[in-house]
Every structure is written in C-alpha cells, then in structure tokens.
Write a protein that holds these residues in place. Sequence first.
Motif, PDB file in Angstrom:
ATOM      1  N   ASP A 182       5.769 -12.107   1.156  1.00 13.19           N
ATOM      2  CA  ASP A 182       5.379 -10.712   1.353  1.00 13.19           C
ATOM      3  C   ASP A 182       5.796  -9.917   0.123  1.00 13.19           C
ATOM      4  O   ASP A 182       6.689 -10.323  -0.626  1.00 13.19           O
ATOM      5  CB  ASP A 182       6.040 -10.149   2.620  1.00 13.19           C
ATOM      6  CG  ASP A 182       7.548 -10.087   2.504  1.00 13.19           C
ATOM      7  OD1 ASP A 182       8.063  -9.025   2.140  1.00 13.19           O
ATOM      8  OD2 ASP A 182       8.202 -11.125   2.764  1.00 13.19           O
ATOM      9  N   ARG A 183       5.127  -8.801  -0.095  1.00 19.21           N
ATOM     10  CA  ARG A 183       5.253  -8.080  -1.364  1.00 19.21           C
ATOM     11  C   ARG A 183       6.676  -7.614  -1.661  1.00 19.21           C
ATOM     12  O   ARG A 183       7.064  -7.485  -2.819  1.00 19.21           O
ATOM     13  CB  ARG A 183       4.301  -6.881  -1.367  1.00 19.21           C
ATOM     14  CG  ARG A 183       4.281  -6.128  -2.686  1.00 19.21           C
ATOM     15  CD  ARG A 183       3.015  -5.337  -2.849  1.00 19.21           C
ATOM     16  NE  ARG A 183       1.841  -6.205  -2.992  1.00 19.21           N
ATOM     17  CZ  ARG A 183       1.486  -6.799  -4.121  1.00 19.21           C
ATOM     18  NH1 ARG A 183       2.204  -6.647  -5.210  1.00 19.21           N
ATOM     19  NH2 ARG A 183       0.417  -7.546  -4.158  1.00 19.21           N
ATOM     20  N   GLY A 188       9.173 -12.335  -5.598  1.00 14.83           N
ATOM     21  CA  GLY A 188       7.798 -11.984  -5.906  1.00 14.83           C
ATOM     22  C   GLY A 188       7.575 -11.654  -7.363  1.00 14.83           C
ATOM     23  O   GLY A 188       8.357 -10.910  -7.966  1.00 14.83           O
ATOM     24  N   ALA A 246       2.280 -12.601   5.303  1.00 18.12           N
ATOM     25  CA  ALA A 246       2.093 -11.166   5.079  1.00 18.12           C
ATOM     26  C   ALA A 246       2.808 -10.338   6.140  1.00 18.12           C
ATOM     27  O   ALA A 246       3.245  -9.207   5.882  1.00 18.12           O
ATOM     28  CB  ALA A 246       0.604 -10.836   5.070  1.00 18.12           C
ATOM     29  N   THR A 263      -5.017 -14.994  -1.045  1.00 16.05           N
ATOM     30  CA  THR A 263      -4.109 -13.856  -1.215  1.00 16.05           C
ATOM     31  C   THR A 263      -4.767 -12.607  -1.781  1.00 16.05           C
ATOM     32  O   THR A 263      -4.242 -11.507  -1.587  1.00 16.05           O
ATOM     33  CB  THR A 263      -2.932 -14.240  -2.136  1.00 16.05           C
ATOM     34  OG1 THR A 263      -3.419 -14.489  -3.468  1.00 16.05           O
ATOM     35  CG2 THR A 263      -2.219 -15.479  -1.613  1.00 16.05           C
ATOM     36  N   GLU A 267      -3.114  -7.045   0.273  1.00 14.90           N
ATOM     37  CA  GLU A 267      -2.171  -6.383  -0.631  1.00 14.90           C
ATOM     38  C   GLU A 267      -0.719  -6.567  -0.203  1.00 14.90           C
ATOM     39  O   GLU A 267       0.193  -6.237  -0.950  1.00 14.90           O
ATOM     40  CB  GLU A 267      -2.497  -4.898  -0.719  1.00 14.90           C
ATOM     41  CG  GLU A 267      -3.854  -4.614  -1.362  1.00 14.90           C
ATOM     42  CD  GLU A 267      -4.116  -3.126  -1.506  1.00 14.90           C
ATOM     43  OE1 GLU A 267      -3.291  -2.327  -0.994  1.00 14.90           O
ATOM     44  OE2 GLU A 267      -5.141  -2.759  -2.105  1.00 14.90           O
ATOM     45  N   ALA A 268      -0.508  -7.100   1.010  1.00 12.20           N
ATOM     46  CA  ALA A 268       0.863  -7.292   1.479  1.00 12.20           C
ATOM     47  C   ALA A 268       1.479  -8.573   0.928  1.00 12.20           C
ATOM     48  O   ALA A 268       2.657  -8.836   1.167  1.00 12.20           O
ATOM     49  CB  ALA A 268       0.891  -7.324   3.007  1.00 12.20           C
ATOM     50  N   LEU A 269       0.690  -9.353   0.193  1.00 15.24           N
ATOM     51  CA  LEU A 269       1.164 -10.639  -0.310  1.00 15.24           C
ATOM     52  C   LEU A 269       1.439 -10.586  -1.807  1.00 15.24           C
ATOM     53  O   LEU A 269       0.802  -9.839  -2.548  1.00 15.24           O
ATOM     54  CB  LEU A 269       0.121 -11.726  -0.041  1.00 15.24           C
ATOM     55  CG  LEU A 269      -0.142 -12.076   1.424  1.00 15.24           C
ATOM     56  CD1 LEU A 269      -1.371 -12.950   1.537  1.00 15.24           C
ATOM     57  CD2 LEU A 269       1.072 -12.769   2.031  1.00 15.24           C
ATOM     58  N   THR A 270       2.372 -11.394  -2.240  1.00 17.60           N
ATOM     59  CA  THR A 270       2.622 -11.586  -3.659  1.00 17.60           C
ATOM     60  C   THR A 270       2.943 -13.059  -3.892  1.00 17.60           C
ATOM     61  O   THR A 270       3.161 -13.816  -2.941  1.00 17.60           O
ATOM     62  CB  THR A 270       3.778 -10.704  -4.148  1.00 17.60           C
ATOM     63  OG1 THR A 270       3.854 -10.782  -5.574  1.00 17.60           O
ATOM     64  CG2 THR A 270       5.103 -11.156  -3.557  1.00 17.60           C
TER      65      THR A 270
END
Length: 321
Positions: A182-183, A188, A246, A263, A267-270
């Motif tokens: 998650d971001r 990350g 996420a 992914t 946008e919640a993922l990195t």
Amino acid sequence: MVQSNPGNRTKQPSLSQLRAFAAVAEYLHFRDAAAAIGMSQPALSGAVSALEEALGVQLIERTTRKVLLSPAGERLAVRARVVLDAVGELMEEAEAVRAPFTGVLRLGVIPTVAPYLLPAVLRLVHERYPALDLQVHEEQTSSLIEGLGAGRLDLLLLAVPLGVPGVSELPLFDEDFVLVMDRGHPLGGRTDIPRDALRKLPLLLLDEGHCLRDQALDICREAGRTEGAPVTTTAAGLSTLVQLVAGGLGVTLLPRTAVTVETARNEALTTGYFTDPAPTRRVALAMRTGAARQEEFEELAAALREAMGVLPVRVAEDDRT
C-alpha cells in the motif's frame, strides 16, 4: 437381427462405417445423421449394417418411429468416437508435418502468465502464422502437465523448471519479482530492498496449486523467513491479491510482467524493487520430448523471444534440458 459369428470378427470396420455409426448414435435419426456427415441415407444405413456384420453384434434397434442404441451399441459408440478422434488427431499431426504452423495448436497457459503475455503471443501468431488455429487453455501447472502427457495439449507456456521426465523446456525469458505494498508502506518506491526484508512482512499469497505461490515461498525461505512467520492465503488470482494489498492487509510479490496491469489502475498501491540479484522466475514453452512438431515449436520459441524483447524481462538463451 445380426447374429454373433466368430468368423465375422476377422473383418476390420472401416472409418466410413465408424463415422456413420457415430453419427447415428449422436442424432438417433438416420436422416439427420446422414445430413450431418454428408452421406445419403441409404448409404448411411448400409454402412451401419456393414459395421454390425463386421463386429458380429447388433448396434441399433430400428423401429418405424425412432432409432435406439442396443446395449452393445451404447458401449461401442464411445469406443467409435475415441477411434475417430484419434484418427482426427493423426490427420492434424500429418498436416502439421506437411505444412508447419497450420492446423490446430492447443496451448496451455498458467493463470499468472496468461493475462500478461497472451497479448504478445496472440499478436505474433496473428501476424506471422495466420494459418495456425491457436486454442488457449488456462489451467494450473499440474493440470497442464497432465494434459500435455495425455495428448490433450500440444504446448505449454509456464514457469519452469518443471523437472518432469519426458518434457522438454524451451526457455523464453527471466523476470524479476517486485514487492507490491500500500502507498504508505515505508519500503514503497525503494530500489534497493534486501531480500531479508521478507522475513517479517505480512505476506499475501495465492491459493494452493498456483506455482507462483510455491515460488514466492521459496524466495522467502531463501531470505531466511521461518515457517512460523505469518502468511495469509486468501486470493485465487493476482487481481484479487493486489486489491487486498491496497486495503492494507499485507504485501505481495508480483512477477515484473504483471506489475503494470495489476497496479497502474489503483493509486493506493506502490512498488519496491529488490537489490541485485533480485529474486526471479523463468518462463518457458514446454513440449513432449521428441514431439513430431518439435522444429515448429523451436521456431515459435525463437519468435517469442524476439517479441518479448519489449517487455521488462531478460530474454533467455536456448539452453534446453
């Protein structure tokens, strides 16, 4: 009624007779069966009678209103279809030998490869081998290997090594695994993540049966992760897996070819990348050793290596085992 006569059993049924009987067994109607195989109704009836004579058993019960299979007919209809299917496969194989990249090619693909590589495979086949009838079957590794051995599949696209006797591998490329989080995760965006970071991370994996799960567990063991470290298995596919990530339930490992697809829309993922040497997997084509279409499959593998050059992978040399 046909009487059993041991002397009749020396006669060999013809393919025409078997096709006629199989059609009648399917349609239970002489006119419909004759139309289906492009034979006149009298010729169809004669072929079935000749088959009964050759086998020495009654296959069909004829009435004024309908056609029924006798008990022997029900059993032998299954055998007749097996024979006809085998002959069809024989003809397909002979056609492939005469004219490579024509006829049917039944390709098995694992779920963690199919969505990310099939676009390139299908584009290559469409552009370079338009006469090839490519039929794709997405299954897990164990099912694909069984299908290859049984002749249900011709070629496999999957992660190797398999270590299966009688199966030869045509390597295509190696790709790194990427850590997906998650971001807000502290790892990350890093490009120098050490493998031992996997020792204590809350790792999400695919369900049992996916080779990617086994590969991820191997990577974790190599990193020194103990058997008691938490591993949550809650996803049947990578798309679900990254949604769980996420949502903050943990982290996961994705092959590099899957990262953009899985992914980019969230946008919640990195992501984070491991320091060299990064954990990797090898993707290859697999065929039956000594397959009649071996040269064709080798040429296809070479074409795929060329096509995969645009992907974030390292194209492999052909070091078949």
